[in-house]
Enzyme design. Structure first.
Site, short mmCIF file in Angstrom:
data_model
loop_
_atom_site.label_atom_id
_atom_site.label_comp_id
_atom_site.label_asym_id
_atom_site.label_seq_id
_atom_site.Cartn_x
_atom_site.Cartn_y
_atom_site.Cartn_z
CD GLU A 306 -2.67 -1.13 2.37
OE1 GLU A 306 -2.90 -0.37 3.06
OE2 GLU A 306 -3.35 -2.33 2.72
CG LEU A 307 5.42 2.95 -1.63
CD1 LEU A 307 5.92 2.99 -0.36
CD2 LEU A 307 6.44 2.39 -2.84
#
Ligand code: 9MR
Length: 397
Positions: A306-307
């Protein structure tokens, strides 16, 4: 690179960048920060201020990742892909994998996978899979078991008597519906919360209260039975920095993963969310390296799931802000991609046009947030180049 170099460089940048981005009252303080950082910085690290900020070549992130045996992709909501053809085109160009941000949760945004206790509605998630498949992208599933994103009926209708049956049926039906079609599943999300002060570090959630600590094993076993091909993942956040809260979370997550492996739970991967904090200077490459190596030593793959870079405490000016955001991406990815077990990079969105952070972490000065790789006009930002460079420089898998 030793930790102090990262810290100094970021402190210096935060100081310098703030000069143009903040009011006069804060300027004196930031000058001092910048001066202190300058005084402490050897000439060599000053050179790094002029870091290269562009990459050569037009290749997409998807192509660059593939060349290294990695996969790059992004999360998206159906409503945005469906109504915004330019956005959809950007996903097709850049992404080798798609993650539905809402559509595979029990209930989130406009998506109701579980309208009632008895029923399932796959219309939106099926649309996402068709979109992915028709553009030669893979898809990953997010998420089967989470304490958030539960439907309104959940609390009233799920109890100790039926909880196990409800959970297993959900997993059988949803993972079964997509069996053989997904790269991986986030089977359990965010189950650790050291602040809840349990000896096992588990977060006190409805699932824990209804089923006890065995709910994780139960969920992974049900997922393995429903889809023997998907890589089954435990996913969590708050693990990236050199801070007591992140130390505690790393310890607890590692303990949980060790225990799941030891008891034979069918788990194949660990998901590191990596919602980075743009203003945070306490980044210690060695601690992150060590943590990733420890996870890898359990025989697990590692996915960055989920960068993005939270920018609500960075200077307002977009030029300075974008430099700091790009640095946060590059500093993190340079370390993470050194670990060969890391196989996948997913950003939590692709363009600043749509991001959860405009609602969840807005800026107090009301300037638009800029956490992602493409700007709101879908142009590649410094952050895109930072990610491209980190991928280009990563060892091949
Ligand atoms: O980005 C997502 C946001 O749009 C939703 O409202 C929210 C609740 O479903 O979930 C957000 O995504 C979260 C993800 O599912 C799990 N990790 C944290 C993410 C950001 O909150």
């Amino acid at each position: 690179m030793p930790q102090h170099q990262f810290t100094r460089r970021r402190a210096l940048w935060l100081g310098l960048a703030a000069l143009t981005g903040l009011g006069t009252s804060t300027v004196a303080r930031t000058i001092t920060t910048a001066q202190t950082a300058l005084r402490n910085s050897p000439a060599a690290s000053l050179d790094k201020l002029a870091r290269q900020t562009q990459v050569t070549g037009e290749q997409s992130l998807r192509q660059r990742a593939k060349a290294k045996g990695l996969i790059y992709g992004a999360a998206a909501r159906r409503a945005n892909l469906f109504t915004d053809p330019a956005l959809a085109k950007a996903y097709q160009a850049e992404c080798g994998i798609l993650v539905p941000e809402w559509e595979l949760k029990w209930s989130s945004g406009d998506a109701r996978l579980r309208p009632t206790l008895q029923t399932f509605d796959f219309s939106r998630s099926d649309w996402m899979l068709r979109f992915a498949q028709s553009h030669d992208m893979q898809m990953r599933g997010h998420v089967l078991v989470w304490h958030l994103g539960l439907p309104d009926w959940f609390e009233e209708q799920v109890n100790r008597q039926n909880a196990e049956q409800v959970l297993v049926r959900h997993i059988q039906t949803v993972a079964g519906h997509y069996a053989g079609k997904l790269h991986s599943w986030d089977v359990v999300n965010e189950a650790i919360e050291p602040n809840n002060r349990r000896a096992d570090g588990l977060r006190i959630t409805s699932w824990l209260q209804l089923l006890g600590p065995d709910y994780l094993d139960l969920a992974f076993r049900a997922a393995a039975a429903a889809d023997p091909q998907a890589k089954l993942t435990y996913n969590d956040y708050g693990l990236e920095y050199d801070r007591p809260d992140h130390d505690a979370r790393r310890r607890a997550v590692l303990k949980l993963l060790e225990q799941l492996k030891a008891q034979g739970t069918p788990i194949h991967a660990f998901g590191l969310q990596a919602h980075l904090e743009g203003h945070e200077t306490r980044f210690n490459p060695n601690k992150l390296r060590r943590f990733l190596a420890d996870v890898a030593s359990l025989g697990l793959e590692i996915y960055i799931t989920e960068l993005d870079v939270i920018d609500n405490r960075l200077p307002r000016h977009p030029t300075n802000r974008d430099r700091l955001i790009a640095q946060a991406y590059e500093d993190f990815l340079t370390v993470a991609l050194d670990e060969p077990a890391v196989k996948l990079i997913v950003t939590w969105g692709l363009s600043d046009r749509y991001t959860w952070l405009s609602d969840f972490h807005p800026r107090s000065d009301r300037a638009a947030v800029r956490p992602l790789l493409l700007d709101a006009n879908l142009n590649r930002k410094l952050a895109w180049h930072a990610v491209a460079r980190a991928i280009d420089q990563a060892p091949s898998r």
